[in-house]
Design a protein around this motif. Structure first.
Motif, PDB file in Angstrom:
ATOM      1  N   CYS A 165       0.844  -1.199   0.000  1.00 31.23           N
ATOM      2  CA  CYS A 165       0.000   0.000   0.000  1.00 31.23           C
ATOM      3  C   CYS A 165       0.874   1.241   0.000  1.00 31.23           C
ATOM      4  O   CYS A 165       1.807   1.364   0.805  1.00 31.23           O
ATOM      5  CB  CYS A 165      -0.916   0.010   1.217  1.00 31.23           C
ATOM      6  N   TRP A 166       0.576   2.191  -0.884  1.00 31.26           N
ATOM      7  CA  TRP A 166       1.402   3.397  -1.036  1.00 31.26           C
ATOM      8  C   TRP A 166       1.110   4.457   0.023  1.00 31.26           C
ATOM      9  O   TRP A 166       1.835   5.444   0.125  1.00 31.26           O
ATOM     10  CB  TRP A 166       1.212   3.981  -2.432  1.00 31.26           C
ATOM     11  N   GLU A 167       0.036   4.293   0.776  1.00 30.36           N
ATOM     12  CA  GLU A 167      -0.299   5.219   1.857  1.00 30.36           C
ATOM     13  C   GLU A 167      -0.326   4.457   3.185  1.00 30.36           C
ATOM     14  O   GLU A 167       0.062   3.291   3.243  1.00 30.36           O
ATOM     15  CB  GLU A 167      -1.643   5.899   1.571  1.00 30.36           C
ATOM     16  N   ASP A 168      -0.801   5.119   4.243  1.00 30.65           N
ATOM     17  CA  ASP A 168      -0.792   4.505   5.577  1.00 30.65           C
ATOM     18  C   ASP A 168      -2.127   3.834   5.894  1.00 30.65           C
ATOM     19  O   ASP A 168      -2.519   3.744   7.055  1.00 30.65           O
ATOM     20  CB  ASP A 168      -0.471   5.559   6.641  1.00 30.65           C
ATOM     21  N   PHE A 169      -2.826   3.354   4.880  1.00 30.95           N
ATOM     22  CA  PHE A 169      -4.163   2.807   5.093  1.00 30.95           C
ATOM     23  C   PHE A 169      -4.142   1.543   5.951  1.00 30.95           C
ATOM     24  O   PHE A 169      -5.131   1.220   6.601  1.00 30.95           O
ATOM     25  CB  PHE A 169      -4.830   2.508   3.751  1.00 30.95           C
ATOM     26  N   VAL A 170      -3.045   0.811   5.956  1.00 34.06           N
ATOM     27  CA  VAL A 170      -2.934  -0.402   6.770  1.00 34.06           C
ATOM     28  C   VAL A 170      -2.242  -0.108   8.097  1.00 34.06           C
ATOM     29  O   VAL A 170      -2.644  -0.627   9.143  1.00 34.06           O
ATOM     30  CB  VAL A 170      -2.162  -1.494   6.005  1.00 34.06           C
ATOM     31  N   LEU A 171      -1.224   0.723   8.067  1.00 28.79           N
ATOM     32  CA  LEU A 171      -0.365   0.909   9.234  1.00 28.79           C
ATOM     33  C   LEU A 171      -0.440   2.322   9.791  1.00 28.79           C
ATOM     34  O   LEU A 171       0.564   2.902  10.192  1.00 28.79           O
ATOM     35  CB  LEU A 171       1.080   0.548   8.858  1.00 28.79           C
ATOM     36  N   SER A 172      -1.617   2.882   9.856  1.00 24.59           N
ATOM     37  CA  SER A 172      -1.776   4.190  10.471  1.00 24.59           C
ATOM     38  C   SER A 172      -1.673   4.063  11.989  1.00 24.59           C
ATOM     39  O   SER A 172      -1.875   2.981  12.552  1.00 24.59           O
ATOM     40  CB  SER A 172      -3.121   4.807  10.082  1.00 24.59           C
ATOM     41  N   PRO A 173      -1.349   5.151  12.703  1.00 26.72           N
ATOM     42  CA  PRO A 173      -1.094   5.062  14.154  1.00 26.72           C
ATOM     43  C   PRO A 173      -2.266   4.557  14.979  1.00 26.72           C
ATOM     44  O   PRO A 173      -2.061   4.012  16.075  1.00 26.72           O
ATOM     45  CB  PRO A 173      -0.743   6.513  14.530  1.00 26.72           C
TER      46      PRO A 173
END
Length: 550
Positions: free
Chosen positions: A98-106
């Motif tokens: 994933c190119w954004e933080d959609f999986v690993l957001s804080p």
């Protein structure tokens, strides 16, 4: 609707629509008791934790309470049920690209890691090929082609997981000949959450009489993390008949012709650069039809920052088409026409791809060797220090003169002397455009080619400057339409598998066209209705997930 009994018994999967109940604790023992198998759970004290809380883009590192490495739909359902009961924020990862933080957001507390679910097989009961979401694309190609001589026309990068790639529509070097990967999707198995918190596993097919057909449709380009967790995909080409697996998906070309050439920036003035880019666009305008013999040609033109030293073109031609070598030579001649700079070998990095000087002379390669060769020629996949940022656009016509000037100007900016900075132009149309815009959730069926802005950095101190260059470049490129490529006669929105959080930020998108219309165009209202039907609690969500209806 039935499932292969042998596969259910071996994997412990639940039948379609079965409700799951019981359990109230998140610990692995409780989840394992419900799923009937041992579950791998990694928490912050585990030495594996640092590896499992980051993906390909090192810009984003998560801090979840637990990462569950699941091995069956039953385990997925048990983890989801516990997270629902405890009100935990949950996301899912397949390949981690994933190119954004959609999986690993804080704010994510629980990650479902699909990397252990990698089966690729033929399911006689479904009369279709089954692919689990953790299977990486090269593994999918190896298994399908070596065993049955067939393929799904998916992406190029070998590490990308099927889970997110397929649900976002999928692009690959065979798209002009065979369409998108979702054009061959027959069914999908999804763990979903009802309004009352009940968790069930649903199988949805493209059959017209399937009560869950809309859920299948949502996964033909509706994006990952929106409706539930995919635990299996099944593939069979529409119109395929019989039970012989070798006839249920297309065969790739036995061989392809592959070349890589470049033009040195030292020899490219603005006029020649503009001519090169214009030629590339003109060729795609002229050869967009699904029945054009030149659908055998697929290419990537890497417009690198001047600090890279060169601009490069990678071309692949299906040699099963009569006159493949002539098609290749005619394409290179058309792109080079009127460009005073001479073509040479690719000796520098081209976007994600490494230098490919050995392809200056076109090479005829067996298809699988070529797929492996190009798919692994990617220096970003194994670099644990690289952070990156990206943007995308689809083109329905050639570039206006103002956009050509913007391309040249920003690729020459001295304040952004980063040799990894580039804009990659990739072939589209052909067989892709033979499918109606609303037949799948992938709406960009009229696009001729697409663009991907890319930049990488290793030093955290470089991030601000790199991101600024990308944002300013993109804003200037689409200054006439509010800073984004709105769907019109020239541009056609953005690719959901290249997600860009800036599209939903009013500081960067002043067009009045919301992010979801850039990704989904007219298909978004239908996706929202499906969201309400299968995820009414909005349990599965991220910064740009499909929203519930108002």
């Amino acid at each position: 609707m039935t499932l292969g009994a042998g596969r259910i018994g071996r994997r412990g999967l639940l039948a379609a629509g079965t409700a799951l109940g019981g359990g109230a604790l998140l610990p692995a023992r409780a989840v394992a008791a419900e799923s009937g198998t041992d579950l791998v759970t990694v928490t912050p004290g585990d030495p594996r934790y640092p590896d499992l809380v980051r993906g390909w883009n090192q810009r984003y590192v998560g801090r979840p309470e637990a990462v569950h490495v699941v091995r069956s739909a039953a385990q997925v359902a048990a983890v989801v049920r516990q997270a629902v009961r405890q009100g935990k924020r949950l996301t899912v990862r397949s390949g981690g690209h994933c190119w954004e933080d959609f999986v690993l957001s804080p704010d994510v507390q629980v990650v479902v890691d699909m990397s252990a679910m990698r089966d690729v097989d033929f399911d006689p009961a479904m009369n279709a090929f089954v692919v689990e979401p953790g299977a990486q694309l090269l593994d999918v190609y190896e298994r399908l082609y070596r065993t049955w001589g067939v393929i799904v026309p998916a992406g190029m990068c070998f590490q990308v997981g099927a889970g997110g790639h397929v649900s976002g529509g999928g692009w690959g070097l065979l798209c002009r000949r065979l369409g998108l990967v979702v054009d061959h999707l027959y069914a999908v198995e999804v763990v979903v959450v009802a309004a009352d918190g009940t968790v069930r596993t649903v199988v949805a097919t493209r059959e017209e009489n399937d009560p869950h057909r809309e859920l299948w449709w949502a996964h033909t380009g509706g994006g990952g993390g929106n409706f539930g967790i995919v635990t299996r995909y099944w593939f069979r080409t529409p119109g395929a008949r019989g039970t012989d697996p070798a006839r249920l998906l297309p065969a790739p070309p036995p061989e392809v012709l592959v070349s890589a050439v470049s033009w040195d920036w030292a020899d490219l003035d603005e006029r020649s650069f503009a001519r090169l880019v214009r030629n590339y666009g003109d060729w795609h305008v002229k050869h967009a039809a699904p029945d054009d013999p030149a659908t055998a040609v697929c290419s990537m033109l890497s417009l690198n920052h001047v600090s890279n030293g060169a601009v490069g073109l990678i071309t692949q031609v299906d040699t099963s088409v009569p006159g493949a070598a002539r098609l290749h030579d005619a394409f290179l001649a058309a792109v080079s026409e009127g460009v005073t700079a001479a073509r040479g070998p690719v000796r520098t990095r081209m976007g994600e791809l490494t230098a490919l000087p050995e392809l200056a002379t076109p090479r005829r390669l067996p298809w699988l060797q070529a797929a492996r060769y190009l798919g692994t020629a990617n220096p970003t996949t194994n670099d644990p220090t690289q952070k990156s940022d990206f943007k995308s656009a689809y083109m329905k016509a050639n570039f206006p003169e103002r956009q050509l000037r913007a391309l040249y100007r920003h690729l020459h900016r001295e304040d952004a002397a980063n040799p990894t900075a580039s804009v990659m132009l990739s072939s589209f149309a052909g067989r892709v455009s033979s499918v109606a815009q609303d037949a799948t959730a992938s709406a960009h069926r009229d696009a001729l080619f697409k663009l991907a802005w890319m930049i990488w950095w290793n030093d955290p101190a470089e991030e601000e400057n790199c991101v600024r260059w990308l944002r300013e470049f993109y804003a200037d490129m689409y200054a006439d339409t509010g800073g984004v490529p709105v769907p019109n006669d020239v541009t056609d929105g953005c690719y959901v598998n290249y997600p860009d959080a800036d599209l939903s930020d009013p500081r960067y998108n002043t067009s009045g066209v919301p992010w979801h219309d850039l990704y989904y165009k007219g298909n978004y209202p239908r996706l929202r209705r499906i969201k309400k039907a299968y995820d009414p609690r909005n349990f599965f969500h991220h910064r740009q997930s499909v929203r519930l209806p108002d």
